[in-house]
Design an enzyme around this catalytic site. Structure first.
Site, PDB file in Angstrom:
ATOM      1  N   ASP A 216      15.233  68.152  60.622  1.00 29.70           N
ATOM      2  CA  ASP A 216      14.066  68.802  60.023  1.00 29.70           C
ATOM      3  C   ASP A 216      13.516  68.013  58.834  1.00 29.70           C
ATOM      4  O   ASP A 216      14.227  67.216  58.222  1.00 29.70           O
ATOM      5  CB  ASP A 216      14.435  70.202  59.516  1.00 29.70           C
ATOM      6  CG  ASP A 216      14.626  71.208  60.640  1.00 29.70           C
ATOM      7  OD1 ASP A 216      14.621  70.797  61.819  1.00 29.70           O
ATOM      8  OD2 ASP A 216      14.794  72.408  60.329  1.00 29.70           O
ATOM      9  N   ASP A 217      12.258  68.302  58.508  1.00 28.89           N
ATOM     10  CA  ASP A 217      11.587  67.918  57.254  1.00 28.89           C
ATOM     11  C   ASP A 217      11.120  66.471  57.190  1.00 28.89           C
ATOM     12  O   ASP A 217      10.608  66.040  56.149  1.00 28.89           O
ATOM     13  CB  ASP A 217      12.475  68.182  56.030  1.00 28.89           C
ATOM     14  CG  ASP A 217      12.821  69.646  55.861  1.00 28.89           C
ATOM     15  OD1 ASP A 217      12.216  70.476  56.559  1.00 28.89           O
ATOM     16  OD2 ASP A 217      13.705  69.965  55.041  1.00 28.89           O
ATOM     17  N   HIS A 267       7.381  71.827  62.549  1.00 26.72           N
ATOM     18  CA  HIS A 267       8.030  72.512  61.435  1.00 26.72           C
ATOM     19  C   HIS A 267       7.002  72.904  60.365  1.00 26.72           C
ATOM     20  O   HIS A 267       7.318  72.910  59.177  1.00 26.72           O
ATOM     21  CB  HIS A 267       9.102  71.593  60.838  1.00 26.72           C
ATOM     22  CG  HIS A 267      10.108  72.299  59.974  1.00 26.72           C
ATOM     23  ND1 HIS A 267      10.651  73.525  60.285  1.00 26.72           N
ATOM     24  CD2 HIS A 267      10.670  71.929  58.782  1.00 26.72           C
ATOM     25  CE1 HIS A 267      11.507  73.878  59.337  1.00 26.72           C
ATOM     26  NE2 HIS A 267      11.519  72.937  58.410  1.00 26.72           N
ATOM     27  N   HIS A 271       5.387  72.911  54.756  1.00 28.59           N
ATOM     28  CA  HIS A 271       6.715  73.414  54.375  1.00 28.59           C
ATOM     29  C   HIS A 271       6.607  74.483  53.283  1.00 28.59           C
ATOM     30  O   HIS A 271       7.589  74.790  52.604  1.00 28.59           O
ATOM     31  CB  HIS A 271       7.629  72.277  53.902  1.00 28.59           C
ATOM     32  CG  HIS A 271       9.097  72.581  54.081  1.00 28.59           C
ATOM     33  ND1 HIS A 271       9.891  73.090  53.080  1.00 28.59           N
ATOM     34  CD2 HIS A 271       9.905  72.445  55.154  1.00 28.59           C
ATOM     35  CE1 HIS A 271      11.126  73.257  53.523  1.00 28.59           C
ATOM     36  NE2 HIS A 271      11.154  72.874  54.785  1.00 28.59           N
ATOM     37  N   HIS A 368      18.995  67.107  58.664  1.00 33.50           N
ATOM     38  CA  HIS A 368      17.719  66.821  58.011  1.00 33.50           C
ATOM     39  C   HIS A 368      17.544  65.315  57.799  1.00 33.50           C
ATOM     40  O   HIS A 368      18.489  64.630  57.404  1.00 33.50           O
ATOM     41  CB  HIS A 368      17.621  67.524  56.652  1.00 33.50           C
ATOM     42  CG  HIS A 368      17.606  69.016  56.758  1.00 33.50           C
ATOM     43  ND1 HIS A 368      18.739  69.760  56.989  1.00 33.50           N
ATOM     44  CD2 HIS A 368      16.580  69.901  56.666  1.00 33.50           C
ATOM     45  CE1 HIS A 368      18.423  71.050  57.036  1.00 33.50           C
ATOM     46  NE2 HIS A 368      17.122  71.160  56.842  1.00 33.50           N
TER      47      HIS A 368
END
Length: 408
Positions: A216-217, A267, A271, A368
């Site tokens: 993620d991210d 995603h 954020h 991540h």
């Protein structure tokens, strides 16, 4: 000497005068006397005016202010008289239908009436003028009635990577009374109660020893490159749940992810949207991120993971309305903890959280490649993949997992 003669001037004669008139000595003596008398009269009049003005300035002029006789300077304005009398000229307030204050001074302004006519504050008062003030008054804001719907609550059971809706929810419907000026909600009446949406988190029963690594991210340099290098060396595939803002900044990394056989998930863009966010905002961010991915790789996203795994009705609806499948995880080695990731033993701790517990077939592992220092994650990936391979596991994307399960 006799009376002055006017002979020769030509007055009161019908004859045409052909030569200048001739004055006698008597007439010549009379004219200067008249001139001196006129000058004296003019001087007397000027002195009288000056004395009058001085008297007015000293003793003032009578003016009536709110029916009270006052003595004011002849140069006083309406505004000056109001201040001298201490009259409150504040505007009224804006209030709601119940009389509660909404905005002090937001009502009707006061008005100054001079001799019964509304007058500007700078107008000068004259003797015996009558000045009155109409005080400011309150304004009760207009109210409109509007229909609204509130998202239902989400009842979640289980803790798996995948989500299934067991019962569709229904929004609560209500009529709101809202102030037109302020937007303040003055009351609500429910017309239809909400029905909670019931979902379950679960794991698919998978006969094959396969797991899904997800990141993620990102993408974020140099961590995404390090993870891609490790995956390439081990001939393993993974899923990268990218942020649209990061993907937009690193289209080269996005293209490399796709070119090397990995899958790209969604995603959100910023954020910043989490539990409780408006589903329309979430839809917009999902769509924007998908467009960024499509521009770089030629394919839009189809998997969606909400920020922080926050599962609520808004996230579920946003995924459904944008044509995405919502996916969470069931293995979390907490590599997102920056203090852990930056520590010397960070990689070892991440590895132990993954391989130090039983891993079920079809597990989805959360890691991540962005959002902070991820050097420990890169090192952990280099150890996790061979360790799980020794246990007989293979690595696949979510689409490949669905193919194994016959869920295309």
């Amino acid at each position: 000497m006799g009376a002055p003669s006017l002979v020769g001037i030509g007055w009161n004669t019908g004859a045409r005068r052909t030569s200048p008139p001739v004055f006698t000595d008597g007439v010549r003596a009379y004219i200067p006397v008249m001139a001196r008398a006129g000058a004296a009269a003019a001087t007397f009049a000027a002195v009288a005016v000056v004395c009058s003005v001085a008297a007015l300035a000293t003793f003032g002029v009578p003016v009536y202010v709110c029916d009270h006789r006052v003595t004011a300077s002849p140069w006083n304005t309406v505004d000056g008289l109001i201040r001298a009398a201490g009259i409150d000229t504040s505007p009224g307030d804006l209030v709601d239908v119940d009389g509660a204050l909404l905005e002090q001074g937001g009502g009707q302004p006061s008005r100054c009436m001079l001799n019964g006519v509304e007058a500007p504050r700078g107008l000068r008062a004259r003797p015996f003028d009558r000045l009155s003030v109409v005080p400011g008054s309150a304004i009760v804001e207009d109210v409109r009635v509007e229909a609204t719907a509130c998202d239902p609550q989400l009842q979640v059971t289980g803790s798996g990577s995948f989500v299934e809706v067991q019962r569709q929810g229904r929004p609560a419907k209500a009529l709101l009374r809202r102030g037109v000026s302020t937007g303040k909600v003055l009351g609500a009446k429910e017309t239809s109660p909400a029905v909670p949406e019931r979902v379950v988190r679960f794991q698919y029963t998978c006969p094959s020893k396969i797991v899904v690594l997800t990141f993620d991210d990102g993408p974020r340099s140099p961590y995404t490159e390090g993870i891609l290098d490790a995956l390439k060396e081990e001939k393993a595939h993974a899923v990268f749940f990218v942020l649209g803002s990061q993907a937009e900044a690193h289209p080269d990394l996005l293209k490399r992810i796709a070119d090397e056989g990995h899958e790209i998930g969604n995603h959100t863009y910023s954020h910043l949207l989490s539990a409780g966010s408006d589903h329309k905002e979430m839809e917009a961010e999902i769509t924007r991120t998908s467009d960024v991915v499509k521009a770089a790789t030629g394919r839009p996203t189809k998997w969606f993971r909400p920020v922080g795994g926050a599962l609520d009705y808004g996230a579920l609806r946003a995924a459904r309305d944008t044509g995405h499948t919502l996916v969470l995880w069931n293995v979390d080695p907490r590599d997102w903890d920056n203090s852990r990731a930056a520590s010397i033993r960070g990689a070892a701790r991440i590895v132990s959280e993954v391989i130090g517990r039983p891993i079920s077939n079809g597990s989805v592992i959360l890691l991540h490649d962005g959002g902070g220092p991820r050097g420990a994650t890169v090192q952990a990936v280099r150890e996790i993949i061979p360790a799980l391979k020794r246990q007989g596991y293979k690595f696949c994307t979510l689409s490949e997992l669905y193919q194994h399960l016959g869920l295309d």
